[in-house]
Design a protein around this motif. Structure first.
Motif, PDB file in Angstrom:
ATOM      1  N   MET A  25       0.837  -1.198   0.000  1.00 14.75           N
ATOM      2  CA  MET A  25       0.000   0.000   0.000  1.00 14.75           C
ATOM      3  C   MET A  25       0.871   1.246   0.000  1.00 14.75           C
ATOM      4  N   GLY A  26       0.535   2.178  -0.881  1.00 21.65           N
ATOM      5  CA  GLY A  26       1.305   3.397  -0.964  1.00 21.65           C
ATOM      6  C   GLY A  26       0.732   4.365  -1.974  1.00 21.65           C
ATOM      7  N   TRP A  27       1.580   5.244  -2.443  1.00 25.05           N
ATOM      8  CA  TRP A  27       1.195   6.340  -3.326  1.00 25.05           C
ATOM      9  C   TRP A  27       2.230   6.466  -4.422  1.00 25.05           C
ATOM     10  N   ASN A  28       1.786   6.748  -5.632  1.00 26.39           N
ATOM     11  CA  ASN A  28       2.676   6.921  -6.777  1.00 26.39           C
ATOM     12  C   ASN A  28       2.492   8.333  -7.313  1.00 26.39           C
ATOM     13  N   SER A  29       3.581   9.055  -7.452  1.00 18.33           N
ATOM     14  CA  SER A  29       3.519  10.457  -7.873  1.00 18.33           C
ATOM     15  C   SER A  29       2.903  10.649  -9.254  1.00 18.33           C
ATOM     16  N   TRP A  30       3.045   9.674 -10.133  1.00 14.51           N
ATOM     17  CA  TRP A  30       2.574   9.837 -11.507  1.00 14.51           C
ATOM     18  C   TRP A  30       1.069  10.078 -11.578  1.00 14.51           C
ATOM     19  N   ASN A  31       0.321   9.417 -10.730  1.00 18.67           N
ATOM     20  CA  ASN A  31      -1.137   9.485 -10.807  1.00 18.67           C
ATOM     21  C   ASN A  31      -1.673  10.908 -10.694  1.00 18.67           C
ATOM     22  N   SER A  32      -1.025  11.741  -9.919  1.00 19.50           N
ATOM     23  CA  SER A  32      -1.508  13.108  -9.729  1.00 19.50           C
ATOM     24  C   SER A  32      -0.608  14.178 -10.327  1.00 19.50           C
ATOM     25  N   PHE A  33       0.693  13.919 -10.382  1.00 22.09           N
ATOM     26  CA  PHE A  33       1.626  14.996 -10.702  1.00 22.09           C
ATOM     27  C   PHE A  33       2.453  14.790 -11.964  1.00 22.09           C
ATOM     28  N   LYS A  34       2.318  13.628 -12.594  1.00 17.00           N
ATOM     29  CA  LYS A  34       3.081  13.317 -13.817  1.00 17.00           C
ATOM     30  C   LYS A  34       4.559  13.670 -13.613  1.00 17.00           C
ATOM     31  N   LEU A  35       5.102  14.605 -14.402  1.00 23.38           N
ATOM     32  CA  LEU A  35       6.523  14.964 -14.320  1.00 23.38           C
ATOM     33  C   LEU A  35       6.815  16.055 -13.286  1.00 23.38           C
ATOM     34  N   ASN A  36       5.790  16.580 -12.654  1.00 21.38           N
ATOM     35  CA  ASN A  36       5.944  17.727 -11.755  1.00 21.38           C
ATOM     36  C   ASN A  36       6.177  17.302 -10.309  1.00 21.38           C
ATOM     37  N   VAL A  37       7.275  16.621 -10.061  1.00 24.27           N
ATOM     38  CA  VAL A  37       7.604  16.182  -8.707  1.00 24.27           C
ATOM     39  C   VAL A  37       8.789  16.978  -8.177  1.00 24.27           C
ATOM     40  N   SER A  38       8.894  17.027  -6.866  1.00 25.47           N
ATOM     41  CA  SER A  38      10.001  17.741  -6.231  1.00 25.47           C
ATOM     42  C   SER A  38      10.229  17.167  -4.837  1.00 25.47           C
ATOM     43  N   ASP A  39      11.345  17.539  -4.267  1.00 26.61           N
ATOM     44  CA  ASP A  39      11.647  17.147  -2.894  1.00 26.61           C
ATOM     45  C   ASP A  39      10.539  17.627  -1.957  1.00 26.61           C
ATOM     46  N   GLU A  40      10.108  18.850  -2.139  1.00 27.51           N
ATOM     47  CA  GLU A  40       9.057  19.418  -1.287  1.00 27.51           C
ATOM     48  C   GLU A  40       7.765  18.600  -1.371  1.00 27.51           C
ATOM     49  N   LEU A  41       7.383  18.207  -2.575  1.00 29.63           N
ATOM     50  CA  LEU A  41       6.169  17.409  -2.759  1.00 29.63           C
ATOM     51  C   LEU A  41       6.295  16.049  -2.076  1.00 29.63           C
ATOM     52  N   ILE A  42       7.433  15.405  -2.242  1.00 27.82           N
ATOM     53  CA  ILE A  42       7.621  14.074  -1.660  1.00 27.82           C
ATOM     54  C   ILE A  42       7.643  14.158  -0.136  1.00 27.82           C
ATOM     55  N   ARG A  43       8.312  15.164   0.395  1.00 26.28           N
ATOM     56  CA  ARG A  43       8.329  15.328   1.858  1.00 26.28           C
ATOM     57  C   ARG A  43       6.927  15.615   2.398  1.00 26.28           C
ATOM     58  N   SER A  44       6.172  16.461   1.716  1.00 26.11           N
ATOM     59  CA  SER A  44       4.824  16.773   2.201  1.00 26.11           C
ATOM     60  C   SER A  44       3.910  15.551   2.091  1.00 26.11           C
ATOM     61  N   THR A  45       4.143  14.712   1.102  1.00 23.79           N
ATOM     62  CA  THR A  45       3.370  13.474   0.984  1.00 23.79           C
ATOM     63  C   THR A  45       3.693  12.538   2.140  1.00 23.79           C
ATOM     64  N   ALA A  46       4.969  12.408   2.470  1.00 26.65           N
ATOM     65  CA  ALA A  46       5.364  11.572   3.611  1.00 26.65           C
ATOM     66  C   ALA A  46       4.745  12.114   4.899  1.00 26.65           C
ATOM     67  N   ASP A  47       4.774  13.424   5.060  1.00 27.16           N
ATOM     68  CA  ASP A  47       4.151  14.039   6.240  1.00 27.16           C
ATOM     69  C   ASP A  47       2.660  13.710   6.294  1.00 27.16           C
ATOM     70  N   ALA A  48       1.996  13.784   5.145  1.00 28.31           N
ATOM     71  CA  ALA A  48       0.555  13.511   5.091  1.00 28.31           C
ATOM     72  C   ALA A  48       0.248  12.059   5.447  1.00 28.31           C
ATOM     73  N   PHE A  49       1.100  11.131   5.025  1.00 22.66           N
ATOM     74  CA  PHE A  49       0.906   9.719   5.387  1.00 22.66           C
ATOM     75  C   PHE A  49       0.844   9.570   6.901  1.00 22.66           C
ATOM     76  N   VAL A  50       1.749  10.255   7.581  1.00 26.37           N
ATOM     77  CA  VAL A  50       1.818  10.149   9.041  1.00 26.37           C
ATOM     78  C   VAL A  50       0.700  10.963   9.690  1.00 26.37           C
ATOM     79  N   ASP A  51       0.538  12.210   9.267  1.00 26.79           N
ATOM     80  CA  ASP A  51      -0.423  13.119   9.902  1.00 26.79           C
ATOM     81  C   ASP A  51      -1.872  12.667   9.767  1.00 26.79           C
ATOM     82  N   THR A  52      -2.203  12.025   8.661  1.00 28.80           N
ATOM     83  CA  THR A  52      -3.589  11.591   8.446  1.00 28.80           C
ATOM     84  C   THR A  52      -3.863  10.179   8.962  1.00 28.80           C
ATOM     85  N   GLY A  53      -2.817   9.504   9.432  1.00 31.79           N
ATOM     86  CA  GLY A  53      -2.992   8.151   9.950  1.00 31.79           C
ATOM     87  C   GLY A  53      -2.871   7.053   8.906  1.00 31.79           C
TER      88      GLY A  53
END
Length: 106
Positions: A25-53
């Motif tokens: 179970m996880g998340w893939n950047s392509w589904n929402s962001f295609k080529l528009n990924v960044s360190d900031e996006l990946i870190r905020s996604t990791a934070d959201a995994f934890v913060d939302t449970g």
């Protein structure tokens, strides 16, 4: 003959690895962001995994699909990170994700 076959099946079944209790179970950047990924996006996604449970529910994979790489390769010909989008490189992003108890994939 039948008992030999049954014995063989029993050995195969015992040697096989057990099935997972849940799917990966996880998340893939392509589904929402295609080529528009960044360190900031990946870190905020990791934070959201934890913060939302989600992490507690078993979501553990944060996958960077495409767009992480730059235009040039490193000295041995391997793809290198886009230093505008990942200024400290992928290892720094991975360390952040891992510190959250999650796994990073590319």
């Amino acid at each position: 003959m039948r008992s030999t076959f049954v014995s063989f099946l029993a050995r195969v079944a015992l040697a096989a690895k057990p099935l997972a209790q849940k799917p990966q179970m996880g998340w893939n950047s392509w589904n929402s962001f295609k080529l528009n990924v960044s360190d900031e996006l990946i870190r905020s996604t990791a934070d959201a995994f934890v913060d939302t449970g989600l992490a507690k529910l078993g979501y553990e994979y944060v996958l960077i699909d495409d767009g992480w790489q730059g235009d040039k390769r490193d000295g041995v010909g391997k793809l290198a990170a886009n230093h505008t989008r990942f200024p400290d490189g992928i290892p720094a992003t991975a360390s952040y994700v891992h510190a959250k108890g999650l796994k990073l994939g590319i």
